[in-house]
Motif scaffolding. Structure first.
Motif, PDB file in Angstrom:
ATOM      1  N   THR A  35      43.950  -4.846  61.515  1.00 12.86           N
ATOM      2  CA  THR A  35      42.676  -5.368  60.598  1.00 12.86           C
ATOM      3  C   THR A  35      43.456  -5.501  59.177  1.00 12.86           C
ATOM      4  O   THR A  35      44.013  -4.474  58.674  1.00 12.86           O
TER       5      THR A  35
ATOM      6  N   ARG B 159      28.314  -2.255  56.634  1.00 11.30           N
ATOM      7  CA  ARG B 159      29.451  -1.888  57.480  1.00 11.30           C
ATOM      8  C   ARG B 159      28.824  -1.564  58.842  1.00 11.30           C
ATOM      9  O   ARG B 159      29.423  -2.173  60.045  1.00 11.30           O
TER      10      ARG B 159
ATOM     11  N   ARG C  91      28.028  -5.027  60.144  1.00 10.78           N
ATOM     12  CA  ARG C  91      29.336  -5.737  60.602  1.00 10.78           C
ATOM     13  C   ARG C  91      29.933  -5.380  61.995  1.00 10.78           C
ATOM     14  O   ARG C  91      30.270  -6.079  62.690  1.00 10.78           O
ATOM     15  N   ARG C  92      29.806  -4.000  62.349  1.00 11.97           N
ATOM     16  CA  ARG C  92      30.338  -3.576  63.352  1.00 11.97           C
ATOM     17  C   ARG C  92      29.476  -3.933  64.560  1.00 11.97           C
ATOM     18  O   ARG C  92      29.962  -4.327  65.724  1.00 11.97           O
ATOM     19  N   ASP C  93      28.018  -3.861  64.494  1.00 10.81           N
ATOM     20  CA  ASP C  93      27.260  -4.342  65.280  1.00 10.81           C
ATOM     21  C   ASP C  93      27.445  -5.968  65.709  1.00 10.81           C
ATOM     22  O   ASP C  93      27.453  -6.203  66.893  1.00 10.81           O
TER      23      ASP C  93
ATOM     24  N   ALA D  64      30.539  -6.270  67.849  1.00 14.63           N
ATOM     25  CA  ALA D  64      30.481  -5.903  69.313  1.00 14.63           C
ATOM     26  C   ALA D  64      29.541  -6.633  69.943  1.00 14.63           C
ATOM     27  O   ALA D  64      29.921  -6.570  71.360  1.00 14.63           O
TER      28      ALA D  64
END
Length: 92
Positions: free
Chosen positions: A4, A83, A86-88, A91
């Protein structure tokens, strides 16, 4: 293996409210709600948009180093929420 790319330190112009002569560092790093609100308001009204974007990207990618200071008009809890969003999204 996946890597990343983390956002680099923002390219500051020297015209940002947090860097202005006479700026109170406590407005950006203070722990009281009033100080946070003052820093947030000043940043949003006087910071160039391109710098705000870089600043926020850096703070999101470097949460430990960003700490509880105001970054791009966001508080620590704002950045935690961003954050998580963004993760959700990644995914989904």
């Amino acid at each position: 293996m996946t890597t990343t790319d983390l956002a680099p330190w923002p390219q500051l112009t020297g015209n940002e409210p947090c860097r202005a002569p006479g700026a109170d560092p406590e407005d950006w790093t203070g722990t009281t709600l009033k100080q946070r609100a003052n820093g947030q308001k000043a940043c949003l009204s006087g910071c160039p948009e391109a710098v705000r974007e870089q600043c926020l990207a850096w703070a999101l990618d470097h949460p430990t180093r960003a700490g509880s200071a105001i970054w791009a008009g966001t508080t620590l809890s704002d950045r935690r929420r961003l954050r998580a969003e963004r993760r959700d999204a990644a995914a989904a």
